[in-house]
Design a protein around this motif. Structure first.
Motif, mmCIF file in Angstrom:
data_model
loop_
_atom_site.group_PDB
_atom_site.id
_atom_site.type_symbol
_atom_site.label_atom_id
_atom_site.label_comp_id
_atom_site.label_asym_id
_atom_site.label_seq_id
_atom_site.Cartn_x
_atom_site.Cartn_y
_atom_site.Cartn_z
ATOM 1 N N PHE A 46 -10.717 8.796 -1.754
ATOM 2 C CA PHE A 46 -11.396 7.628 -1.189
ATOM 3 C C PHE A 46 -11.285 7.529 0.325
ATOM 4 N N GLY A 47 -10.364 8.287 0.924
ATOM 5 C CA GLY A 47 -10.159 8.181 2.364
ATOM 6 C C GLY A 47 -9.094 7.189 2.749
ATOM 7 N N PHE A 48 -8.509 6.494 1.774
ATOM 8 C CA PHE A 48 -7.424 5.539 2.036
ATOM 9 C C PHE A 48 -6.753 5.238 0.707
ATOM 10 N N ASP A 49 -5.484 4.867 0.767
ATOM 11 C CA ASP A 49 -4.729 4.488 -0.424
ATOM 12 C C ASP A 49 -5.227 3.125 -0.903
ATOM 13 N N TYR A 58 -14.231 7.174 4.019
ATOM 14 C CA TYR A 58 -14.532 8.313 4.878
ATOM 15 C C TYR A 58 -15.678 7.944 5.824
ATOM 16 N N PRO A 59 -15.788 8.615 6.977
ATOM 17 C CA PRO A 59 -16.905 8.318 7.895
ATOM 18 C C PRO A 59 -18.264 8.402 7.224
ATOM 19 N N ALA A 76 -17.182 9.099 -1.479
ATOM 20 C CA ALA A 76 -15.948 9.560 -2.108
ATOM 21 C C ALA A 76 -16.037 11.060 -2.354
ATOM 22 N N LYS A 77 -14.881 11.714 -2.407
ATOM 23 C CA LYS A 77 -14.840 13.158 -2.620
ATOM 24 C C LYS A 77 -14.412 13.471 -4.053
#
Length: 738
Positions: A191-194, A601-602, A606-607
């Protein structure tokens, strides 16, 4: 007049005076930090609310006071978390405060090995002398700290800032590494953050709930009650090798072989792809990596027949669960320690996250890829402990983040390390190598809870000086300390906790700390003063003042809480979930993340992350034919039992001595009778326990509750490479009659 001390050449020699310089012009007395102060309600006989200090459910308890002292409690019917419910630990949460083995004065070990009472002034001078001497001889990297998910966010932040910005330490970590590091690593990469996305209302609004490695009935009873309030007639699916209490209550239990979970989850994903049970619009608009994941799934050994054989499951059962996940209904996926405490837990967690993303089950009621947090303030530790990341989810390695935090705190930027801290296991390896000589352990019981216990006992001898700060002088770790600092516990200090659903709740002081015990917050103030860095923390003069600093450092982050004005606002709102940016006019009591499909993320996407399963670090063989599984024993036990063991009521609800669960078929083959003594051996140690015969545990495995110290003499020192979380859940053992 300056206080002057003499460093000791040997840790067992008596205290003497320091001949080198100290910056202190005065001696700060513990009385200045509220020693023995009473709670201060408006009336001496009253009722107040406080969030419970055990698990991360975050229940609110009504604490009843008489003569300004807590004497009883009840569950808070108006709080949006527990809705008037409490578990056995919550009902008994006042009992540990009255224990007879409380640490009530600082204790220093003498030349004979005995811990003797000393004054706070002597304790501070001893600690600072020894630590400064170590730093002078070996550098700042020779000092480290290990903390906890059990103290308020304000104390965590103070400790991390003190150690790194004031005392010049580089490496520190918390016991959150033992419970939530895997979820943190998985969320950060995906997600780019917890960012756990859910709210507890989702338990009640799902059509399908999938629990992976989670015995929610036992570990989080109030959350399970929320599941039972679900009026949608949901399917409840449990993936667990054991037929746990949660599995018994489920509509479908998949008793997979231990550690076949990653392949099974990939099989679910492959079936979603093969049958087009996907939310293609969501995948296209809000994710990246789908084509690579699809190729990985279709070209790998994740077909139904292969995975059924690997996992020991029926093909039809696997297919049916995949169909339910891809049904288009509200699906929520939940996990706890059965996933996190694994050598490949991060990839397992991400395989769960992938299922939610592939089906668009995120950001909507009754959905989500949802990690259930363990300790009461593990989320606070994750965001504000200043160990795994810079305050507020910032990065030590980014100049702009260091500049931002330095500006807010009014400190020089070069006070902030430019590198990340070592993880818990790496710190202990540093001790083992002789690189770390001084260790400060706060509110955690490493000598019981750390994996492969015999290894810890040996590396302890490598330390020149170990300080343990705890409620009890009898904990296994305190008994190994050179210096014990007596700390206040839950109910004896102020602050906030952040629960599993990101809700910030208030915890209150409702009782005196015994003797000379101090809140951890005030101990940190003392250490800062005696170290000579007190001026750095002039603004840090109360827990609420620190909370306001945390709202500042969070501004602009995904966890932005700059819209929370003060403690009174938290109380009036029934706790507040992050984020709540400054200027927010109105907000719901129950809020989930990613409703807009935008991730951190920029790109806003989501990855989808994946990796082939790896072999068990220690598989079974002829000599060690059983897989050891560990976990919570009962809802009345907590971690190393330093607190639950103080309650007469709770002790009656679980066996006093260690035991294992073994399948009757295995027991019959080995000639083991019910409740007889057995010897369990691994390549690291040997213990004796009682045998409880039950079909709950599958053939070829045994289960041992983690609460008994002996168990971690058996566990294997292996770690997830992404999260550095220990692999408590699976190692090879042998069992025989005692």
């Amino acid at each position: 007049m300056k206080t002057r001390l003499t460093p000791r050449s040997d840790k067992n020699t008596p205290f003497r005076q320091w001949t080198g310089p100290l910056t202190e012009e005065i001696v700060l007395r513990p009385a200045e930090f509220g020693l023995g102060q009473l709670p201060n309600p408006q009336q001496p006989d009253a009722t107040t609310e406080s969030v419970c200090g055990y698990c991360a459910t975050g229940c609110s308890l009504k604490v009843h006071l008489k003569d300004s002292e807590a004497f009883n409690l009840s569950a808070d019917a108006n709080y949006p978390v527990n809705l008037g419910m409490a578990c056995p630990k919550g009902w008994e949460s006042l009992a540990p405060l009255k224990a007879t083995d409380r640490a009530t004065t600082p204790l220093l070990r003498d030349a004979s090995g005995k811990l003797n009472p000393i004054t706070w002034e002597e304790a501070m001078l001893e600690m600072i002398t020894r630590f400064k001497s170590i730093k002078q001889r070996h550098g700042g990297r020779a000092l480290s700290w290990l903390s906890t998910g059990q103290i308020p966010s304000e104390e965590m932040a103070f400790l991390g800032a003190l150690c790194k910005f004031g005392m010049g330490m580089i490496h520190g970590d918390g016991n959150t590494r033992q419970c939530m590091a895997t979820a943190v690593a998985a969320y950060k990469e995906s997600f780019g953050f917890d960012a756990p996305p859910y709210t507890y209302q989702d338990f009640e609004e799902s059509d399908v709930l999938v629990f992976v490695g989670s015995n929610l009935c036992i570990t989080h009873p109030i959350m399970w009650q929320r599941v039972m309030r679900n009026r949608r007639n949901p399917e409840i699916i449990v993936l667990d090798p054991r037929r746990t209490e949660t599995a018994m209550a489920a509509t479908k239990h998949l008793p997979l072989r231990p550690k076949s979970d990653l392949a099974l989850l990939y099989c679910f994903a492959r079936l979603l792809v093969e049958n087009d049970w996907l939310d293609n619009d969501f995948i296209q608009a809000h994710t990246e990596g789908f084509s690579e994941l699809k190729e990985f799934l279709l070209n790998g050994p994740y077909d139904l027949a292969t995975v059924a054989e690997l996992s020991g499951l029926d093909q039809g059962a696997i297919f049916e669960v995949a169909r339910m996940i891809g049904s288009g209904k509200r699906v929520s996926l939940w996990w706890t320690m059965g996933v996190n405490q694994s050598y490949e837990g991060t990839r397992v967690a991400q395989a769960i996250i992938n299922l939610a993303l592939l089906t668009g089950n995120i950001g909507k009621p009754g959905t989500g890829a949802n990690s259930i947090t363990g300790q009461c303030n593990a989320m606070g530790s994750r965001l504000f402990s200043n160990s795994t990341n810079l305050l507020g989810g910032h990065k030590f390695t980014l100049a702009k983040d260091r500049s931002k935090i330095a500006g807010i705190l009014g400190i020089e930027e070069d006070c902030i390390p430019q590198e990340d801290s070592w993880a818990y296991d790496e710190i202990l390896e540093g001790v083992e190598r002789g690189e770390i000589k001084g260790l400060w352990i706060i509110a955690t019981n490493t000598a019981h809870s750390w994996i492969n216990q015999n290894r810890w006992n040996k590396l302890r001898e490598q330390l020149d000086f170990m300080v343990v700060q705890d409620m009890y002088h009898t904990s296994e770790t305190a008994q190994m300390a050179d210096l014990v600092l007596p700390a206040a516990g839950w109910g004896e200090k102020e602050g906030t906790f952040i629960n599993s659903e990101r809700r910030i709740g208030r915890t209150r002081k409702v009782s005196r700390a015994p003797g000379q015990a101090l809140a951890d917050f005030h101990i940190f103030q003392l250490v800062a003063h005696y170290w000579g860095c007190g001026e750095l923390f002039n603004r840090w003069n109360s827990p609420e003042a620190v909370f306001k600093i945390l709202t500042e450092v969070s501004k602009g982050q995904p966890c932005d809480i700059s819209g929370i004005k003060d403690y009174a606002m938290i109380e009036s709102e029934g706790g507040i979930q992050w984020p709540l940016p400054e200027g927010t006019e109105a907000f719901d009591t129950q809020r989930r993340l990613f409703a807009d499909g935008q991730f951190f993320y920029p790109s806003g996407r989501a990855k989808l992350i994946f990796e082939a399963p790896r072999k068990l670090p220690e598989a079974t063989d002829v000599e060690y034919p059983f897989t050891l599984l560990t976990g919570r024993g009962s809802s009345s036990q907590w971690h190393t039992q330093t607190r639950t063991g103080k309650s007469d009521v709770l002790r009656k609800l679980y066996p006093a001595k260690s035991y294992i669960e073994i399948n009757p078929k295995d027991a019959e083959r080995l000639g083991i009778e019910s409740e007889s003594k057995v010897v369990i051996s691994s390549r690291r140690g040997e213990i004796t326990a009682s045998a409880h015969l039950t079909p709950i545990t599958p053939v070829g495995s045994i289960f041992a509750p983690m609460h008994y110290r002996e168990v971690n003499q058996l566990t294997h020192s292996s770690f997830d490479p992404q999260s550095r979380q220990p692999n408590y859940k699976a190692c090879a053992v042998q069992v025989c009659k005692a």
